[in-house]
Design an enzyme around this catalytic site. Sequence first.
Site, PDB file in Angstrom:
ATOM      1  N   LYS A  81     -50.255  54.641 -80.706  1.00  0.00           N
ATOM      2  CA  LYS A  81     -49.400  55.734 -81.170  1.00  0.00           C
ATOM      3  C   LYS A  81     -49.281  55.716 -82.706  1.00  0.00           C
ATOM      4  O   LYS A  81     -49.215  56.770 -83.340  1.00  0.00           O
ATOM      5  CB  LYS A  81     -48.023  55.662 -80.509  1.00  0.00           C
ATOM      6  CG  LYS A  81     -48.024  55.983 -79.011  1.00  0.00           C
ATOM      7  CD  LYS A  81     -48.447  57.422 -78.729  1.00  0.00           C
ATOM      8  CE  LYS A  81     -48.170  57.835 -77.288  1.00  0.00           C
ATOM      9  NZ  LYS A  81     -48.633  59.188 -76.978  1.00  0.00           N
ATOM     10  N   TYR A 116     -49.964  50.323 -76.548  1.00  0.00           N
ATOM     11  CA  TYR A 116     -49.353  51.661 -76.585  1.00  0.00           C
ATOM     12  C   TYR A 116     -48.823  51.931 -78.001  1.00  0.00           C
ATOM     13  O   TYR A 116     -49.103  52.970 -78.598  1.00  0.00           O
ATOM     14  CB  TYR A 116     -48.217  51.722 -75.556  1.00  0.00           C
ATOM     15  CG  TYR A 116     -47.476  53.031 -75.509  1.00  0.00           C
ATOM     16  CD1 TYR A 116     -47.909  54.060 -74.663  1.00  0.00           C
ATOM     17  CD2 TYR A 116     -46.346  53.274 -76.299  1.00  0.00           C
ATOM     18  CE1 TYR A 116     -47.238  55.275 -74.608  1.00  0.00           C
ATOM     19  CE2 TYR A 116     -45.675  54.476 -76.256  1.00  0.00           C
ATOM     20  CZ  TYR A 116     -46.119  55.476 -75.407  1.00  0.00           C
ATOM     21  OH  TYR A 116     -45.455  56.686 -75.359  1.00  0.00           O
ATOM     22  N   SER A 165     -44.961  58.647 -80.857  1.00  0.00           N
ATOM     23  CA  SER A 165     -43.826  57.964 -80.224  1.00  0.00           C
ATOM     24  C   SER A 165     -43.041  57.206 -81.281  1.00  0.00           C
ATOM     25  O   SER A 165     -43.604  56.793 -82.301  1.00  0.00           O
ATOM     26  CB  SER A 165     -44.342  56.962 -79.191  1.00  0.00           C
ATOM     27  OG  SER A 165     -43.294  56.136 -78.731  1.00  0.00           O
TER      28      SER A 165
HETATM   29  P1  NAP Z   1     -45.215  61.730 -67.769  1.00  0.00           P
HETATM   30  O1  NAP Z   1     -44.146  62.555 -67.152  1.00  0.00           O
HETATM   31  O2  NAP Z   1     -45.661  60.511 -67.060  1.00  0.00           O
HETATM   32  O3  NAP Z   1     -46.456  62.660 -68.099  1.00  0.00           O
HETATM   33  C1  NAP Z   1     -47.656  62.160 -68.555  1.00  0.00           C
HETATM   34  C2  NAP Z   1     -48.700  63.249 -68.468  1.00  0.00           C
HETATM   35  O4  NAP Z   1     -49.933  62.752 -68.968  1.00  0.00           O
HETATM   36  C3  NAP Z   1     -48.943  63.707 -67.040  1.00  0.00           C
HETATM   37  O5  NAP Z   1     -49.019  65.109 -67.003  1.00  0.00           O
HETATM   38  C4  NAP Z   1     -50.263  63.070 -66.682  1.00  0.00           C
HETATM   39  O6  NAP Z   1     -50.986  63.942 -65.825  1.00  0.00           O
HETATM   40  C5  NAP Z   1     -50.956  63.033 -68.038  1.00  0.00           C
HETATM   41  N1  NAP Z   1     -52.011  62.041 -68.071  1.00  0.00           N
HETATM   42  C6  NAP Z   1     -51.892  60.694 -68.018  1.00  0.00           C
HETATM   43  N2  NAP Z   1     -53.120  60.125 -68.050  1.00  0.00           N
HETATM   44  C7  NAP Z   1     -54.005  61.158 -68.137  1.00  0.00           C
HETATM   45  C8  NAP Z   1     -55.427  61.227 -68.203  1.00  0.00           C
HETATM   46  N3  NAP Z   1     -56.199  60.135 -68.204  1.00  0.00           N
HETATM   47  N4  NAP Z   1     -55.994  62.445 -68.278  1.00  0.00           N
HETATM   48  C9  NAP Z   1     -55.244  63.569 -68.274  1.00  0.00           C
HETATM   49  N5  NAP Z   1     -53.914  63.567 -68.223  1.00  0.00           N
HETATM   50  C10 NAP Z   1     -53.300  62.372 -68.149  1.00  0.00           C
HETATM   51  O7  NAP Z   1     -44.761  61.215 -69.212  1.00  0.00           O
HETATM   52  P2  NAP Z   1     -44.182  61.973 -70.501  1.00  0.00           P
HETATM   53  O8  NAP Z   1     -43.009  61.184 -70.935  1.00  0.00           O
HETATM   54  O9  NAP Z   1     -44.046  63.420 -70.282  1.00  0.00           O
HETATM   55  O10 NAP Z   1     -45.352  61.663 -71.531  1.00  0.00           O
HETATM   56  C11 NAP Z   1     -45.963  62.667 -72.340  1.00  0.00           C
HETATM   57  C12 NAP Z   1     -46.324  62.061 -73.665  1.00  0.00           C
HETATM   58  O11 NAP Z   1     -45.134  61.666 -74.348  1.00  0.00           O
HETATM   59  C13 NAP Z   1     -47.201  60.801 -73.591  1.00  0.00           C
HETATM   60  O12 NAP Z   1     -48.167  60.843 -74.618  1.00  0.00           O
HETATM   61  C14 NAP Z   1     -46.207  59.688 -73.866  1.00  0.00           C
HETATM   62  O13 NAP Z   1     -46.838  58.546 -74.390  1.00  0.00           O
HETATM   63  C15 NAP Z   1     -45.301  60.373 -74.868  1.00  0.00           C
HETATM   64  N6  NAP Z   1     -43.979  59.771 -75.062  1.00  0.00           N
HETATM   65  C16 NAP Z   1     -43.055  59.765 -74.066  1.00  0.00           C
HETATM   66  C17 NAP Z   1     -41.819  59.199 -74.283  1.00  0.00           C
HETATM   67  C18 NAP Z   1     -40.750  59.155 -73.221  1.00  0.00           C
HETATM   68  O14 NAP Z   1     -39.733  58.495 -73.439  1.00  0.00           O
HETATM   69  N7  NAP Z   1     -40.912  59.834 -72.106  1.00  0.00           N
HETATM   70  C19 NAP Z   1     -41.512  58.630 -75.537  1.00  0.00           C
HETATM   71  C20 NAP Z   1     -42.483  58.655 -76.533  1.00  0.00           C
HETATM   72  C21 NAP Z   1     -43.711  59.238 -76.295  1.00  0.00           C
HETATM   73  P3  NAP Z   1     -51.888  63.498 -64.583  1.00  0.00           P
HETATM   74  O15 NAP Z   1     -51.337  62.234 -64.040  1.00  0.00           O
HETATM   75  O16 NAP Z   1     -51.788  64.681 -63.691  1.00  0.00           O
HETATM   76  O17 NAP Z   1     -53.258  63.328 -65.157  1.00  0.00           O
END
Ligand code: NAP
Length: 266
Positions: free
Chosen positions: A157, A153, A140
Amino acid sequence: MSGRMEGKTAVITGGTSGIGEATAEVFVAEGARVIIAGRSEEKGQRLADRLGKNAIYQRADVSREEDIRNLISSAVDRFGRLDCLFNNAGGPSRGTLETVTQEDFEYSMNLLLGSAVFGIKHAAPVMKEQGSGSIINTSSIAAIRSGQGQYLYSVAKAAVTHLTRLCGLELGPFGIRVNAISPGAIATPIFWGGSEMANILSEEDNERKMEKLKKSLARATPLPRAGFAEDIAYAALYLASDEGSFVNCQDIVVDGGRTVMFNEPS
Ligand code: NAP
């Protein structure tokens, strides 16, 4: 171009929502066979059904090493190999600098850092045997700048980014590349509590939140739009495909220029 993932197999954690879901769609469209992992069974199964015979949903909680080990062995059992592991699952951390408990710490680190550590641990022997593989960790911009994510967080990261470099060095001689992607502000349900919250809201409420989010994120980036899950999926495609075959130990920032906006302390 198409077929960029022809003959390749991938495990995508966090495949039930946001970035992981978009990546599963792009990988399958490019010819990969994928295991979509997450805890939301209904969503995961629905996505796998929509993507067809090259997609399988498997329930996994990435804060449990055993679930991660099972994901890797399923890829080998079902597809005979593992070309890409996308350690992407994640969500909000718990606790602040002054309120954090031992439990908050363990929860946050297991989810955000342990998931990548154990993913790499179990993927490495399979990929070594093949003599090739691409591991991608979702880090991130919170690992690079302050004020871009919660306390633990951001710390976790930052560790994921450095883990990427160390593992890329150690596994590189075996033909295994390890890279990270650091997304900027990408419009996904993580902004309203992750899929745990999204799963209990109605479809209309989720859509309303998404539309509002896209508008606010567009104002927080030099480019005149929000980042979308597909923007990260295409970076993952580059790293997972042969096009990225000389890229190792890198953190690829996909943020529309947001980190540059935060160069000066505010
Ligand atoms: P999201 O739509 O909330 O998706 C998060 C995913 O992680 C879901 O599929 C969820 O699936 C899974 N997850 C969460 N806890 C889990 C667990 N204990 N075991 C297995 N799966 C788990 O968010 P996203 O933005 O796509 O996030 C994906 C990644 O990108 C994350 O690592 C996040 O930190 C990173 N990120 C996102 C952003 C942003 O702006 N969106 C920025 C920087 C980094 P279930 O709930 O079905 O388990």
